[in-house]
Design a protein around this motif. Structure first.
Motif, PDB file in Angstrom:
ATOM      1  N   HIS A 269       0.457  -1.404  -0.439  1.00  0.00           N
ATOM      2  CA  HIS A 269       0.005  -0.296  -0.438  1.00  0.00           C
ATOM      3  C   HIS A 269       0.369   1.564   0.119  1.00  0.00           C
ATOM      4  CE1 HIS A 269      -3.968  -1.328  -0.025  1.00  0.00           C
ATOM      5  NE2 HIS A 269      -3.538  -2.211   0.788  1.00  0.00           N
ATOM      6  N   ALA A 270       2.235   1.280   0.752  1.00  0.00           N
ATOM      7  CA  ALA A 270       2.453   2.271   0.817  1.00  0.00           C
ATOM      8  C   ALA A 270       3.627   2.574  -0.214  1.00  0.00           C
ATOM      9  CB  ALA A 270       3.974   2.253   2.448  1.00  0.00           C
ATOM     10  N   ARG A 271       3.328   1.698  -1.627  1.00  0.00           N
ATOM     11  CA  ARG A 271       4.554   1.841  -2.288  1.00  0.00           C
ATOM     12  C   ARG A 271       4.602   2.614  -3.214  1.00  0.00           C
ATOM     13  NH1 ARG A 271       9.622  -0.048  -3.468  1.00  0.00           N
ATOM     14  NH2 ARG A 271       9.838  -1.027  -5.947  1.00  0.00           N
ATOM     15  N   PRO A 272       5.302   4.451  -3.406  1.00  0.00           N
ATOM     16  CA  PRO A 272       5.095   5.155  -4.355  1.00  0.00           C
ATOM     17  C   PRO A 272       4.856   4.800  -5.697  1.00  0.00           C
ATOM     18  CG  PRO A 272       7.159   5.005  -3.439  1.00  0.00           C
ATOM     19  CD  PRO A 272       6.836   3.869  -2.259  1.00  0.00           C
ATOM     20  N   ALA A 273       3.876   5.280  -6.256  1.00  0.00           N
ATOM     21  CA  ALA A 273       3.874   5.099  -7.339  1.00  0.00           C
ATOM     22  C   ALA A 273       4.364   5.086  -8.898  1.00  0.00           C
ATOM     23  CB  ALA A 273       2.345   5.884  -8.144  1.00  0.00           C
ATOM     24  N   ASP A 274       5.772   5.466  -8.469  1.00  0.00           N
ATOM     25  CA  ASP A 274       7.010   5.707  -9.633  1.00  0.00           C
ATOM     26  C   ASP A 274       7.363   4.694  -9.103  1.00  0.00           C
ATOM     27  OD1 ASP A 274       7.575   6.621  -7.008  1.00  0.00           O
ATOM     28  OD2 ASP A 274       8.715   8.069  -8.023  1.00  0.00           O
TER      29      ASP A 274
ATOM     30  N   ALA B 246      10.390  -4.569  -8.336  1.00  0.00           N
ATOM     31  CA  ALA B 246      12.383  -3.944  -9.006  1.00  0.00           C
ATOM     32  C   ALA B 246      13.289  -4.557  -8.091  1.00  0.00           C
ATOM     33  CB  ALA B 246      12.130  -3.254  -9.178  1.00  0.00           C
ATOM     34  N   VAL B 247      13.332  -5.264  -7.315  1.00  0.00           N
ATOM     35  CA  VAL B 247      14.055  -5.633  -6.253  1.00  0.00           C
ATOM     36  C   VAL B 247      15.331  -6.014  -7.065  1.00  0.00           C
ATOM     37  CG1 VAL B 247      14.647  -5.636  -3.442  1.00  0.00           C
ATOM     38  CG2 VAL B 247      13.712  -4.215  -4.623  1.00  0.00           C
TER      39      VAL B 247
ATOM     40  N   GLY C  30      17.897   6.335 -15.585  1.00  0.00           N
ATOM     41  CA  GLY C  30      18.508   4.786 -15.133  1.00  0.00           C
ATOM     42  C   GLY C  30      19.600   4.136 -14.606  1.00  0.00           C
ATOM     43  N   VAL C  31      20.065   4.490 -13.583  1.00  0.00           N
ATOM     44  CA  VAL C  31      20.790   4.232 -12.481  1.00  0.00           C
ATOM     45  C   VAL C  31      20.673   3.825 -10.970  1.00  0.00           C
ATOM     46  CG1 VAL C  31      23.561   4.663 -10.948  1.00  0.00           C
ATOM     47  CG2 VAL C  31      22.499   6.191 -13.306  1.00  0.00           C
ATOM     48  N   SER C  32      21.092   2.518 -10.633  1.00  0.00           N
ATOM     49  CA  SER C  32      19.999   2.029  -9.844  1.00  0.00           C
ATOM     50  C   SER C  32      20.935   2.235  -8.211  1.00  0.00           C
ATOM     51  CB  SER C  32      19.943   0.035 -10.017  1.00  0.00           C
ATOM     52  OG  SER C  32      19.409  -0.031 -11.427  1.00  0.00           O
ATOM     53  N   LEU C  33      19.988   2.173  -7.709  1.00  0.00           N
ATOM     54  CA  LEU C  33      21.277   2.439  -6.529  1.00  0.00           C
ATOM     55  C   LEU C  33      20.825   1.352  -5.674  1.00  0.00           C
ATOM     56  CD1 LEU C  33      21.750   4.628  -3.593  1.00  0.00           C
ATOM     57  CD2 LEU C  33      19.315   4.521  -3.419  1.00  0.00           C
TER      58      LEU C  33
ATOM     59  N   ASP D 109       8.393  -1.680 -11.073  1.00  0.00           N
ATOM     60  CA  ASP D 109       8.116  -2.780 -10.488  1.00  0.00           C
ATOM     61  C   ASP D 109       7.334  -3.323 -11.741  1.00  0.00           C
ATOM     62  OD1 ASP D 109       8.970  -3.102  -8.023  1.00  0.00           O
ATOM     63  OD2 ASP D 109       6.576  -2.294  -7.163  1.00  0.00           O
ATOM     64  N   GLU D 110       7.158  -2.467 -12.842  1.00  0.00           N
ATOM     65  CA  GLU D 110       6.180  -3.521 -14.134  1.00  0.00           C
ATOM     66  C   GLU D 110       7.422  -3.415 -15.219  1.00  0.00           C
ATOM     67  OE1 GLU D 110       3.290  -4.634 -14.624  1.00  0.00           O
ATOM     68  OE2 GLU D 110       3.237  -4.206 -12.582  1.00  0.00           O
ATOM     69  N   ALA D 111       8.888  -2.120 -15.424  1.00  0.00           N
ATOM     70  CA  ALA D 111       9.296  -2.393 -16.589  1.00  0.00           C
ATOM     71  C   ALA D 111      10.279  -3.441 -15.853  1.00  0.00           C
ATOM     72  CB  ALA D 111       9.983  -0.922 -16.458  1.00  0.00           C
ATOM     73  N   ARG D 112      10.790  -3.641 -14.531  1.00  0.00           N
ATOM     74  CA  ARG D 112      11.631  -4.574 -15.077  1.00  0.00           C
ATOM     75  C   ARG D 112      11.359  -6.147 -15.033  1.00  0.00           C
ATOM     76  NH1 ARG D 112      15.414  -2.230 -10.950  1.00  0.00           N
ATOM     77  NH2 ARG D 112      15.950  -0.614 -12.773  1.00  0.00           N
ATOM     78  N   LEU D 113       9.603  -5.901 -14.333  1.00  0.00           N
ATOM     79  CA  LEU D 113       9.280  -7.454 -14.448  1.00  0.00           C
ATOM     80  C   LEU D 113       8.925  -7.817 -16.443  1.00  0.00           C
ATOM     81  CD1 LEU D 113       6.293  -7.462 -12.492  1.00  0.00           C
ATOM     82  CD2 LEU D 113       8.669  -9.054 -12.648  1.00  0.00           C
ATOM     83  N   LEU D 114       9.227  -6.516 -17.337  1.00  0.00           N
ATOM     84  CA  LEU D 114       9.098  -6.887 -18.729  1.00  0.00           C
ATOM     85  C   LEU D 114      10.700  -7.227 -19.194  1.00  0.00           C
ATOM     86  CD1 LEU D 114       6.821  -3.577 -19.504  1.00  0.00           C
ATOM     87  CD2 LEU D 114       6.631  -5.884 -20.287  1.00  0.00           C
ATOM     88  N   SER D 115      11.737  -7.446 -18.387  1.00  0.00           N
ATOM     89  CA  SER D 115      13.479  -7.312 -18.447  1.00  0.00           C
ATOM     90  C   SER D 115      13.923  -7.811 -17.867  1.00  0.00           C
ATOM     91  CB  SER D 115      13.876  -5.506 -18.833  1.00  0.00           C
ATOM     92  OG  SER D 115      13.582  -5.068 -19.783  1.00  0.00           O
TER      93      SER D 115
END
Ligand code: GLC
Length: 643
Positions: free
Chosen positions: A67-72, A317-318, A170-173, A77-83
């Motif tokens: 519930h708390a996960r921000p929209a962006d 995405a994690v 496009g950089v992951s923390l 998450d969706e993008a990563r599931l595609l790649s």
């Protein structure tokens, strides 16, 4: 047709009520369907009867975090599931830095994003930055509060803001998640000392030496020099506390389900702040079993599977990176073998590759390197290696006796030679390193030092001999070429792009003086960074330009996708390492000359893999392999494909 599971129908009904939005509910339920079974299985295997209650607790935590996960981040998450192979792509490049040493504060890091992007960085590992204990804190690996940022670096909001800026580029923390221990100042440890039985169960505390002595019989020592033994007497707690690392780092009791629930909550909390990759620090040590070295126990993999399943449900995405500096046969399980295939860490450090780089550089002989790679168990195709020349830690000579003897070497003698060589004791050595943690019982001497100092640049600059400088520059570029050309995620350690030398001033800082790993954790030198660009002919300018060139070439080479393995193939010259990659787009063969000599290399050894015509992508030249020999200049690297 399978019958609907009544429990699931009931659960779905209840869960739906927890959502305002039907699509959100659907997403959560679909993920629960997908990952719930592996979560349950791992909890059952670890906690037995306590598993169902723990599952309920985790479900609540996951719902809350979802519930708390921000929209962006949900979009990510969706993008990563595609790649799903995002971490394996040849365009990925890691950079590892201490926030304060790189840019002062988190806000400071935001001011240097152009620098990172310009270098090609897509993955930024900021070294431990959560609130540590005051004073000595093992470079931040003694965490006192997982929900706060070290106050001199900024706040949690600064961290989220930085993560968002990085994401936009496009950089992951990447952050460390210290799983094995907390600082003795952490609230849980305080409560344990204050006598709260709930929190005492978070740790391993023993009233007398009976159990500790029984464990010590088979336990190695991580810091034999400054923290001998694995247990520390604590007066307030009235017991011996398990402390694998420093005396102030209290090992957690992962057989307590509450510890797992706490960490699920911490992971999801940080993921919602924008952390994309967790480096699972000292993961090998999490589970204790009498009569063993208390590393790599099967429960570690069940626990990782549980943590990952929770992350996949809430924040797919994690990704997880295992920091397991263990033997290859143990290491491979961290990437998921058997029942854990595809279910644990996405990435693990290739410590062995790093060690072999330095070993071959010293011996000018790649036979041990090639043999060790050949004996390495294959990795699951969906995972990737973290590849590195240097990191913030010391180098331990993880060369097995079996690998050594296959190469005609005596393991102990070779490890002794490497310690001598890199501590500067071996006659004619080019290296300037320091001995870290001499262990009189085993004779082990680990090594500290920056890549540039270990590769001879410090010595060469002092000697003033341009030929030595030339050799050192070439050695550094060779090492980078191997890690960039291996197929995995290269992790550049801050300052190596500028060939920063050892920082001998570390001893002036009281908290660092006893730990010489600080010699290779220098402060960023921004003047040198500017100078490297302005004066590309200087040694640091050449390393910088050479490295940037390699990074650029790598980005355009599909052959370097990490799903494919590099295989060591026979080389007719011991100085030259040959690595072959069988990619659907064609064979890639890398050749690396680990010596200061120009070698007339038999062309057939390349032709056998590539045919008569090849192209070297590094120098952008064509090679006719139809002839007798190919000239390999000192420390030359070739990335060849068929042309
Ligand atoms: C990891 C870190 C190291 C630290 C240890 C204890 O090995 O890389 O720097 O000392 O864990 O947390």
């Amino acid at each position: 047709m399978p019958q609907p599971d009544p429990f699931r129908t009931l659960l779905a009904g209840q869960l739906r009520q927890a959502f305002d939005d039907d699509r959100d509910a659907d997403t959560f339920l679909l993920r629960l369907d997908r990952y719930g079974p592996e979560l349950k299985a791992s909890l059952q295997a670890t906690y037995g009867d306590a598993a169902p209650a723990l599952m309920d607790r985790l479900l609540e935590l996951m719902l809350h975090a979802y519930h708390a996960r921000p929209a962006d981040l949900k979009r990510l998450d969706e993008a990563r599931l595609l790649s799903p192979d995002w971490l394996q792509e040849p365009g990925m490049l890691g950079y590892v830095a201490y926030t304060d040493r790189f840019a002062g504060t988190l806000k400071g890091v935001r001011e240097h994003l152009d620098y990172l992007q310009n270098l090609g960085v897509t993955y930024l590992h900021l070294m431990p930055l959560l609130q540590p204990r005051p004073g000595e804190n093992d470079g931040g690996y003694a965490v006192a509060d997982y929900r706060a940022v070290r106050s001199d670096l900024g706040s949690m909001d600064d961290l989220s803001a930085l993560a968002a800026d990085l994401r936009a580029r496009g950089v992951s923390l990447v952050l460390d998640l210290v799983l094995n221990h907390v600082a003795q100042e952490h609230e849980w440890a305080r409560q344990a000392r204050a006598g709260d039985p709930t929190y005492r169960e978070y740790f391993h505390v023993f009233p007398d030496r009976t159990v500790p002595d029984a464990f010590e019989r088979t336990l190695p020592e991580v810091f034999p020099d400054f923290a001998p033994g694995n247990f520390t007497w604590n007066e307030e707690a009235g017991g011996w506390v398990w402390t694998t690392f420093n005396t102030y780092q209290w090992d957690l009791n992962w057989s307590n389900p509450s510890v797992l629930a706490e960490f699920v909550d911490i992971i999801l909390h940080l993921a919602n702040r924008g952390v994309e990759v967790f480096r699972l620090d000292a993961i090998a040590f999490m589970w204790k079993r009498l009569g063993t070295d208390c590393q790599n126990q099967p429960e570690v993999h069940h626990i990782t599977q549980a943590l990952r399943a929770c992350a996949r449900i809430v924040a797919p995405a994690v990704a997880f990176k295992a920091e397991a500096i263990v033997a290859p046969a143990d290491l491979i399980h961290y990437l998921g073998t058997g029942e854990h295939h595809g279910r644990v860490s996405d990435m693990a450090y290739h410590n062995s590759l790093m060690v072999q780089l330095w070993s071959s550089l010293a011996s000018r002989d790649t036979r041990l390197f090639a043999g060790a790679l050949r004996a390495f168990p294959p990795k699951p195709t969906s995972t990737t290696w973290g590849l590195y020349v240097r990191c913030h830690d010391d180098i331990g000579w993880a060369i097995s006796d079996a690998d050594a003897s296959r190469a005609g070497l005596d393991g102990a003698a070779h490890r002794h030679f490497l310690s001598d060589f890199y501590s500067g004791e071996h006659p004619g050595t080019f290296a300037r390193g320091l001995v870290f943690q001499f262990n009189p019982q085993t004779g082990d001497r680990r090594i500290s030092g920056t890549a540039a100092s270990l590769a001879g640049l410090e010595d060469a600059l002092e000697s003033g001999d341009p030929r030595h400088v030339e050799a050192a520059v070439r050695r550094l570029l060779l090492l980078h070429a191997v890690t960039l050309g291996f197929g995995g995620l290269p992790l550049l350690y801050m300052g190596d792009e500028l060939a920063l030398l050892n920082d001998h001033s570390f001893a002036d800082i009281p908290e660092h003086a006893a730990d010489n790993r600080w010699v290779h954790r220098p402060r960023m030198d921004w003047e040198r960074a500017a100078d490297a660009q302005a004066n590309p002919g200087t040694p640091h300018g050449r390393v910088n330009a050479g490295l940037r060139h390699l990074i650029g070439v790598r980005q355009g080479l599909p052959h370097l996708h990490a799903s494919i393995e590099s295989h060591a193939v026979p080389s007719p010259d011991p100085c030259v390492l040959l690595l072959r990659r069988d990619h659907p787009q064609g064979v890639m063969l890398a050749a690396y000359n680990f010596s200061e000599h120009t070698i007339d290399f038999p062309a057939w050894a390349l032709r056998d893999h590539l045919g008569d015509h090849a192209r070297d992508h590094i120098a952008a030249t064509a090679f006719n392999l139809g002839g007798g020999t190919v000239t390999l200049e000192p420390y030359r690297a070739l990335w060849l494909t068929q042309s």
